[in-house]
Design an enzyme around this catalytic site. Structure first.
Site, short mmCIF file in Angstrom:
data_model
loop_
_atom_site.label_atom_id
_atom_site.label_comp_id
_atom_site.label_asym_id
_atom_site.label_seq_id
_atom_site.Cartn_x
_atom_site.Cartn_y
_atom_site.Cartn_z
N ASN A 9 0.87 -1.17 0.00
CA ASN A 9 0.00 0.00 0.00
C ASN A 9 0.91 1.22 0.00
O ASN A 9 1.51 1.54 1.02
CB ASN A 9 -0.89 -0.02 1.25
CG ASN A 9 -1.65 1.27 1.44
OD1 ASN A 9 -1.77 2.07 0.51
ND2 ASN A 9 -2.16 1.50 2.64
N LYS A 11 0.20 4.29 -0.29
CA LYS A 11 -0.41 5.51 0.26
C LYS A 11 -0.16 6.70 -0.67
O LYS A 11 -0.09 6.51 -1.88
CB LYS A 11 0.10 5.78 1.69
CG LYS A 11 0.01 4.55 2.57
CD LYS A 11 0.18 4.86 4.02
CE LYS A 11 0.29 3.57 4.81
NZ LYS A 11 0.14 3.78 6.24
N HIS A 95 -9.44 1.20 5.25
CA HIS A 95 -8.11 1.37 5.86
C HIS A 95 -8.25 2.30 7.07
O HIS A 95 -9.08 3.22 7.07
CB HIS A 95 -7.13 1.96 4.84
CG HIS A 95 -5.72 1.96 5.33
ND1 HIS A 95 -5.23 2.95 6.17
CD2 HIS A 95 -4.70 1.09 5.15
CE1 HIS A 95 -3.96 2.68 6.45
NE2 HIS A 95 -3.62 1.55 5.84
N GLU A 97 -6.63 4.73 8.05
CA GLU A 97 -6.52 6.17 7.75
C GLU A 97 -7.82 6.70 7.17
O GLU A 97 -8.19 7.86 7.39
CB GLU A 97 -5.32 6.40 6.81
CG GLU A 97 -4.01 6.26 7.57
CD GLU A 97 -2.85 5.70 6.76
OE1 GLU A 97 -2.87 5.78 5.53
OE2 GLU A 97 -1.92 5.15 7.40
N GLU A 167 -5.19 -4.97 10.77
CA GLU A 167 -4.17 -3.95 10.95
C GLU A 167 -4.43 -3.20 12.26
O GLU A 167 -5.22 -2.26 12.29
CB GLU A 167 -4.22 -2.96 9.79
CG GLU A 167 -3.97 -3.59 8.43
CD GLU A 167 -3.40 -2.58 7.45
OE1 GLU A 167 -2.29 -2.84 6.96
OE2 GLU A 167 -4.01 -1.54 7.21
N GLY A 173 2.59 2.24 10.68
CA GLY A 173 3.52 3.35 10.49
C GLY A 173 4.24 3.78 11.75
O GLY A 173 4.86 4.84 11.79
N SER A 213 3.67 -2.12 10.28
CA SER A 213 5.13 -2.11 10.43
C SER A 213 5.79 -3.45 10.06
O SER A 213 6.71 -3.90 10.74
CB SER A 213 5.52 -1.67 11.84
OG SER A 213 5.06 -0.35 12.08
C1 PEP Z 1 -0.70 0.21 6.02
O1 PEP Z 1 -0.78 1.40 5.77
O2 PEP Z 1 -1.59 -0.57 5.62
C2 PEP Z 1 0.45 -0.26 6.80
C3 PEP Z 1 0.41 -1.45 7.30
O3 PEP Z 1 1.49 0.63 6.95
P1 PEP Z 1 2.95 0.30 7.60
O4 PEP Z 1 3.41 -0.99 6.97
O5 PEP Z 1 3.79 1.46 7.17
O6 PEP Z 1 2.76 0.19 9.05
#
Ligand code: PEP
Length: 256
Positions: A9, A11, A95, A97, A167, A173, A213
């Site tokens: 992803n 972003k 997601h 966000e 998630e 992040g 992460s």
């Molecule tokens: C995501 O945005 O779906 C995500 C898992 O980000 P990160 O791997 O940067 O934590």
């Protein structure tokens, strides 16, 4: 048998040239990965360039979000038929966000899930608790709500094709990864929810990704867990080498 699925992803990152280069790297990783599906979700404006770079390879492409209407007065939004026409197979929906920065509700996300099927896309439905919710012992309640509302009204045939991405918001992040056991516990819980909503056979078919992460060095232990069928990778998917290593480690974990 669930085919593991590792998806990047990106972003709101990359530029046109960088997107094409990243896609070429991901396409090579997809070609080399044994038994692992690989996908990337670029910003909507670069989907076309990424689809072109992925042509003739097994790399799947997805949108990061979509509106539930096919067209209309929704300034700044992208519609499912637009993603489909450009060559997308998947759409990330719900997601964290989108939920927590843009205020998307369970009901809104459910409409998008239905729209994805209507327009020929497969949803990657994101679910997961915030840090305060985990600390208050509400992880299962939150995840249960996200899963049941996200799948509400889907036929078994549709639900079987949804990819669920667990998630935990506190891991996205932040550099804080759920431990393999923490992730496995929630993945097993999600499979239990699927069994109650549908049946055991369907629950056994649905792919559940972990996201938060993920890096090359924590991939193997996460992917060794019985109910972790793939990864949704944010930051680490922006470096071709790192993402390829995550794909290779995923294949190794499921092979051993
Ligand atoms: C995501 O945005 O779906 C995500 C898992 O980000 P990160 O791997 O940067 O934590």
């Amino acid at each position: 048998m669930r085919k593991p699925f590792v998806c990047g992803n990106w972003k709101m990152n990359t530029d046109r040239r960088g997107a094409a280069a990243l896609a070429q790297g991901a396409a090579r990783a997809a070609e080399q990965a044994r038994g692992v599906e690989v996908g990337v979700c670029p910003p909507a404006c670069y989907v076309e360039a990424v689809v072109a770079a992925a042509r003739g390879t097994p790399l799947a492409v997805g949108g990061q979000n979509m509106h539930f209407e096919a067209s209309g007065a929704f300034t700044g939004e992208v519609a499912g038929p637009m993603l489909k026409e450009l060559g997308c197979r998947y759409a990330i929906l719900g997601h964290s966000e989108r939920r927590h920065v843009f205020g998307e509700t369970d009901e809104f996300i459910s409409r998008k899930v239905h729209a994805a099927f209507k327009f020929g896309l497969l949803p990657i439905l994101c679910v997961g608790e915030k840090l305060q919710e985990r600390q208050a012992g509400r992880t299962e309640a939150v995840v249960h709500r996200h899963v049941t509302s996200g799948l509400a009204g889907l036929t078994g045939d549709q639900a079987r094709q949804v990819v669920i991405a667990y998630e935990p918001v506190w891991a996205i992040g932040t550099g804080l990864t759920a431990t393999p056991q923490q992730a496995q516990d929630v993945h097993a819980f999600i499979r239990g929810c699927l069994e109650s909503l549908y049946d055991a056979a369907l629950a056994g078919d649905v792919r559940i990704q972990y996201g938060g992460s993920v890096k090359p060095d924590n991939t193997f232990d996460l992917m060794r867990q019985a109910d972790i069928d793939g990864l949704l990778v944010g930051g680490a998917s922006l470096k071709a080498e790192g993402f390829s290593a995550i794909v290779a480690e995923s294949a190794r974990a499921k092979e051993v």
